[in-house]
Design an enzyme around this catalytic site. Structure first.
Site, mmCIF file in Angstrom:
data_model
loop_
_atom_site.group_PDB
_atom_site.id
_atom_site.type_symbol
_atom_site.label_atom_id
_atom_site.label_comp_id
_atom_site.label_asym_id
_atom_site.label_seq_id
_atom_site.Cartn_x
_atom_site.Cartn_y
_atom_site.Cartn_z
ATOM 1 N N GLU A 84 -5.099 -3.768 -1.732
ATOM 2 C CA GLU A 84 -6.528 -3.470 -1.731
ATOM 3 C C GLU A 84 -6.846 -2.163 -1.013
ATOM 4 O OE1 GLU A 84 -5.712 -5.972 1.941
ATOM 5 O OE2 GLU A 84 -4.983 -5.794 -0.124
ATOM 6 N N PHE A 105 0.799 -1.220 0.000
ATOM 7 C CA PHE A 105 0.000 0.000 0.000
ATOM 8 C C PHE A 105 0.831 1.268 0.000
ATOM 9 C CE2 PHE A 105 0.766 -0.484 4.584
ATOM 10 C CZ PHE A 105 1.046 0.812 4.956
ATOM 11 N N CYS A 107 9.731 1.265 3.665
ATOM 12 C CA CYS A 107 10.721 0.310 4.163
ATOM 13 C C CYS A 107 12.117 0.902 4.191
ATOM 14 C CB CYS A 107 10.706 -0.959 3.316
ATOM 15 S SG CYS A 107 11.265 -0.730 1.616
ATOM 16 N N LYS A 113 -1.231 -7.886 -8.652
ATOM 17 C CA LYS A 113 -2.182 -7.831 -7.544
ATOM 18 C C LYS A 113 -1.737 -6.693 -6.633
ATOM 19 C CE LYS A 113 -3.166 -8.546 -3.754
ATOM 20 N NZ LYS A 113 -3.699 -7.595 -2.696
ATOM 21 N N SER A 116 5.886 -6.816 3.982
ATOM 22 C CA SER A 116 6.454 -7.099 5.299
ATOM 23 C C SER A 116 7.249 -8.403 5.270
ATOM 24 C CB SER A 116 5.340 -7.197 6.338
ATOM 25 O OG SER A 116 4.552 -8.364 6.104
ATOM 26 N N GLU A 166 9.512 -3.593 13.475
ATOM 27 C CA GLU A 166 9.297 -2.619 12.408
ATOM 28 C C GLU A 166 7.963 -1.926 12.678
ATOM 29 O OE1 GLU A 166 9.331 -2.308 7.537
ATOM 30 O OE2 GLU A 166 8.431 -4.068 8.473
#
Length: 497
Positions: free
Chosen positions: A176, A149, A281, A173, A226, A382
């Protein structure tokens, strides 16, 4: 309410699963759209479209592919504001940051425009008597990408432009949580002349992810997200015989030596820790202050942190926007609370923050933690939010040991005026991307992006030369043509004479 659909065979395809996910405006907290979640059958339809398109696209000329990519780059440039607005509306980051995201994604499109140079291959002549050897690279077939995202336009552009430039077809993909930007990227690719089926998008959740990982016609999968999901992606994709590159999470350290320019270091710590609300990240989440500079450095960072302008991403005055969801906002805030309980000093507390007129938005103020114990959750986990931890070290040796003991190895940085110290650091630190007086060392498009240890699963990094190698497979061809003057037949094995 607007529904964001799939993109299959060069056109929008309405979802038929009956399942939908909410798409929020993080600045207001209101659900403004919904996204259709793909069924297994819809994923299969996208893969079938990509497989059919590969028959001709994989044999298309480099000239045809690059002509389309040049046109695509032109369209992206013309629509960059529009794409940035979609990012801000669904992710929440400020418009300038969203524009930067689009620009960094376009770097990979530009790299893909030069694919004819990258795919030249090699030739060795006369390795034996009238024997030549050539090495070439060919596309894999149907490949897929699963993207996060936090960069809904850039990370997809890290993948599909190179993949299709190499002759593959692609199934994406996207997240969402903010799916509109990638959908618009697909529309513009079709407008640029990309044939039907070469780029497909399936929206969805774990159902779509698992079908991608299991599908027998998908040859390779790229992932950014992640660490726990990256591990899952790698194991499941390899189990089904796929090539995989899976980029995971991070806990990036910024080492500040006593000789550093502390004004510069403080400025860059603010940018690296709180830009994009810390949801990246490559964010700096730990500053390691060496020697006796800690108090002064923390004071400078705190002064800047308290003056940051936090507000809606579409407000030109905003320097930081909201977080992606209410649940994530609350989780990030909990780390600040637990840090205080576990022995850290909360210098700036961003919990409980709200924006006038946007009280239901997913806003969180910036937090600065000092003297954070290495056992604290705020150091070990994290966080993926606007929380910066400061730890103290007495020497360079203590600091490098601290950094290298982290289970992650994505990015790191050193701030110093000492070239010898910087050179030593870049050789000794265990991380895939290193900055010297550069806080977020994300490589340009023609160098590859990727970390070490629990930040990368798979052998190859993303984009750059590694990306091209990932989306192609090598073939070596040995040839011998008899000279017209030769007579007779020789059934012997070629020799080096």
């Amino acid at each position: 309410m607007k529904t964001i659909t799939h993109w299959i065979d060069g056109k929008p395809v309405e979802g038929t699963s009956g399942r939908f996910g909410p798409v929020y405006n993080p600045a207001t907290g209101a659900q403004e759209k919904q996204v259709a979640f793909a069924s297994v059958d819809e994923v299969d339809a996208a893969v079938a479209s990509a497989k059919a398109a590969f028959e001709s696209w994989g044999e298309s000329s480099l000239a045809k592919r690059t002509a389309i990519l040049f046109k695509y780059r032109e369209l992206l440039d013309a629509h960059r504001d529009e794409i940035a607005e979609l990012i801000t509306a669904e992710h929440g980051k400020v418009h300038s940051d969203a524009l930067g995201e689009v620009a960094r994604g376009m770097e990979i499109v530009e790299l893909a425009c030069g694919i004819s140079v990258q795919l030249k291959g090699e030739l060795s002549t006369q390795v034996s008597t009238r024997v030549d050897v050539a090495s070439i690279r060919q596309p894999l077939g149907v490949v897929a990408g699963i993207t996060p995202f936090n960069f809904p336009a850039m990370v997809p552009m890290w993948m599909f432009p190179l993949a299709i430039a190499c002759g593959n077809t692609f199934v994406l993909k996207p997240s969402e949580k903010d799916p509109s930007a990638s959908f618009r990227l697909a529309e513009l690719a079709t407008e640029a002349g990309l044939p039907e089926g070469v780029l497909n998008i399936v929206q969805g959740d774990k159902t779509a992810v698992d079908r991608i990982l299991e599908h027998p016609d998908i040859e390779a999968v790229s992932f950014v997200g992640s660490t726990p999901i990256a591990k899952y992606i790698q194991l499941k994709a390899v189990e089904h015989g796929k090539r995989v590159q899976a980029l995971g999470g991070a806990k990036n350290h910024m080492l500040v030596l006593p000789d550093a320019d502390l004004e510069l270091a403080a400025d860059q710590a603010i940018n690296a820790a709180y830009g994009s609300a810390g949801e990246r990240c490559m964010a700096v989440s730990v500053v390691v202050a060496v020697g006796d500079i800690g108090d002064e450095l923390v004071g400078k960072i705190a002064e800047r942190a308290r003056n940051l302008k936090i507000g809606p991403g579409n407000d030109p005055a905003s320097e930081m926007g909201p977080l992606i969801t209410r649940e994530h906002r609350d989780k990030v805030a909990s780390y600040v609370t637990s840090a205080a309980e576990q022995g850290a000093e909360v210098v700036v507390d961003g919990t409980g923050f709200s924006v006038d007129g946007h009280e239901d938005g997913f806003f969180l103020g910036v937090s600065l933690l000092d003297r954070v114990p290495l056992t604290a959750d705020a150091y070990r986990d994290e966080i993926f939010g606007p929380v910066l931890a400061v730890v103290r070290a007495q020497t360079y040796e203590e600091a490098i040991q601290l950094i290298n003991s982290s289970r992650w190895g994505n990015g790191t940085a050193i701030f110093t005026r000492d070239g010898g110290a910087a050179r030593r650091f870049q050789l000794e630190v265990k991380a895939g991307m290193v900055g010297v007086n550069v806080p977020i060392p994300v490589p340009v498009g023609y160098h590859s992006f990727g970390g070490w240890k629990d930040s990368l699963f798979g052998d190859l990094h993303i984009y750059g030369n590694d990306g091209i190698a990932f989306y192609t497979q090598g073939k070596v061809i040995t040839t011998r043509w008899p000279d017209p003057s030769d007579g007779g037949i020789n059934l012997g094995f070629p020799s080096n004479s």
